[in-house]
Scaffold this active site. Structure first.
Site, PDB file in Angstrom:
ATOM      1  CE  LYS A 128      11.170  13.441 -24.654  1.00  0.00           C
ATOM      2  NZ  LYS A 128       9.843  13.149 -24.297  1.00  0.00           N
ATOM      3  CD  GLU A 146       8.082  17.589 -19.442  1.00  0.00           C
ATOM      4  OE1 GLU A 146       7.473  16.923 -20.121  1.00  0.00           O
ATOM      5  OE2 GLU A 146       8.256  18.790 -20.278  1.00  0.00           O
ATOM      6  CG  ASP A 160       4.427  14.274 -19.551  1.00  0.00           C
ATOM      7  OD1 ASP A 160       3.059  13.975 -19.996  1.00  0.00           O
ATOM      8  OD2 ASP A 160       5.292  14.041 -20.499  1.00  0.00           O
ATOM      9  CE  LYS A 211       3.594  14.535 -24.068  1.00  0.00           C
ATOM     10  NZ  LYS A 211       4.182  14.474 -22.620  1.00  0.00           N
TER      11      LYS A 211
END
Length: 374
Positions: free
Chosen positions: A179, A235, A260, A287
């Site tokens: 991240k 992403e 994403d 997701k």
């Protein structure tokens, strides 16, 4: 195998009206989880239970839990909306079969409640397979095959992120996802440089996730800097809802881009197709609990296949109940890319499950029993 070709176990035949009940639950993180949207210490969810009164003790379970600041149904009245959906479902005396499951999901559960669709869909698939936490009957759910995963490094102080990276490598992960976008960008680059100095691209694949942290003024320069570290993909480098800019980014970036957050809140098939055709990303990240469940996710996969776009599935801080379902769905496709399914070990009070991680792979260990859900 296409998702709707999945075989259903038929020894438990659902022929009586089903009833849904819910249970709120708070998941507590073992350590603070840093994201570009803030630091998380807990996550509030609701477990879903579906039962047939003619089959005592047979339950299908799911979970719904909007992700704060990201989910379409992250709203103050979420619990009231969930209750209203369950009351409507119970009042209809519904029966469920493979052929009418899409009808129930589309007609009973509003699309603006994607995590509710995900939870109820999971519970209905579970009970159709005998209430055994088997949502899709495949090699993964049978414990015969694992799923390759990336190891996730959470945002935090530089030294903490470096420690996380070494722990993931020692645990056998060959793909690491970091991240970025919350601490100083120079420090993030320094961490990537340290990892890359020790491990070649043949040894370790590096992914980064910006969670929309860059803007038009910084994105192109930062992508150029990141390209020095042999990054597999980035992403969501910019915030969602900027298709023209995102197309330019995807078209010119020296680091392959994965969409994403860009996919969240789009439920119409044509709009999904139009977005991917216009932006033309190399990858999309899926997701299911944010996209509205498995049928919605399967549409994204089908469109991506038509347009030559690769994809992988990522969990979104679900408990083991949701993670188990997402992993079984993912296994239906045999996608060889590392998947983002490593969030089951984040919590101090997760539901005991048959999920285990071995050498960077997620497995279903059938020798391990599930704990009580409710």
């Amino acid at each position: 195998m296409a998702i709707f070709d999945a075989p259903f176990v038929t020894d438990t035949f659902i022929n009586m009206p089903l009833k849904i009940s819910t249970r709120p639950y708070t998941l507590n993180f073992k350590k603070q989880a840093g994201t570009s949207r803030g630091v998380l210490t807990e996550k509030n969810i609701h477990f879903i239970r579906v039962e047939d009164t003619e089959l005592p003790g047979v339950y299908g379970y799911g979970e719904c839990g909007p992700l704060p600041g990201l989910s379409v149904d992250d709203r103050p009245d979420f619990a009231d909306q969930l209750k209203a959906v369950c009351d409507d479902f119970n009042a209809m005396d519904l029966e469920v079969f493979p052929f009418n499951l899409p009808i129930i999901l589309n007609q009973v559960i509003p699309e603006e409640l994607p995590s509710v669709r995900f939870g109820i869909e999971t519970a209905l698939l579970d009970i159709m397979n005998g209430g055994r936490r088997v949502v899709y009957d495949n090699a993964f759910s049978k414990g015969e095959k694992g799923i390759l995963m990336n190891g996730l490094i959470w945002m935090g102080p530089f030294e903490d992120m470096l420690t996380q990276a070494h722990e993931k490598l020692e645990a056998g992960y060959t793909t690491i996802k970091m991240k970025i976008g919350a601490i100083d960008f120079d420090q993030e680059c320094a961490l990537l440089e340290k990892i890359r100095a020790r491990y070649s691209p043949e040894q370790i694949t590096l992914r980064v996730d910006a969670n929309g942290a860059f803007d038009e003024a910084t994105v192109f320069e930062r992508l150029e800097r990141l390209s020095a570290y042999d990054i597999h993909s980035i992403e969501q480098p910019i915030k969602s809802g900027q298709p023209e800019l995102m197309h330019r980014v995807c078209d010119s970036s020296p680091v392959p881009v994965a969409l994403d957050e860009e996919l969240i809140g789009i439920f119409d098939y044509r709009k999904k197709f139009d977005l991917l055709k216009k932006v033309k990303p190399p990858f999309i990240i899926l997701k299911p609990s944010l996209l509205g469940g498995f049928q919605q996710t399967a549409e994204w996969i089908e469109i991506a296949g038509r347009l030559g776009i690769d994809w992988w599935v990522t969990s979104a801080l679900e408990s083991n109940v949701g993670l188990n379902a997402i992993a079984q769905f993912t296994a239906q496709y045999g996608n060889g890319l590392p998947q983002g399914l490593g969030t089951g070990q984040l919590y101090t009070n997760n539901i005991d499950a048959s999920l285990v991680v071995r050498k960077g792979h997620l497995y279903s260990d059938l020798s391990t029993s599930w704990g009580a859900i409710f």
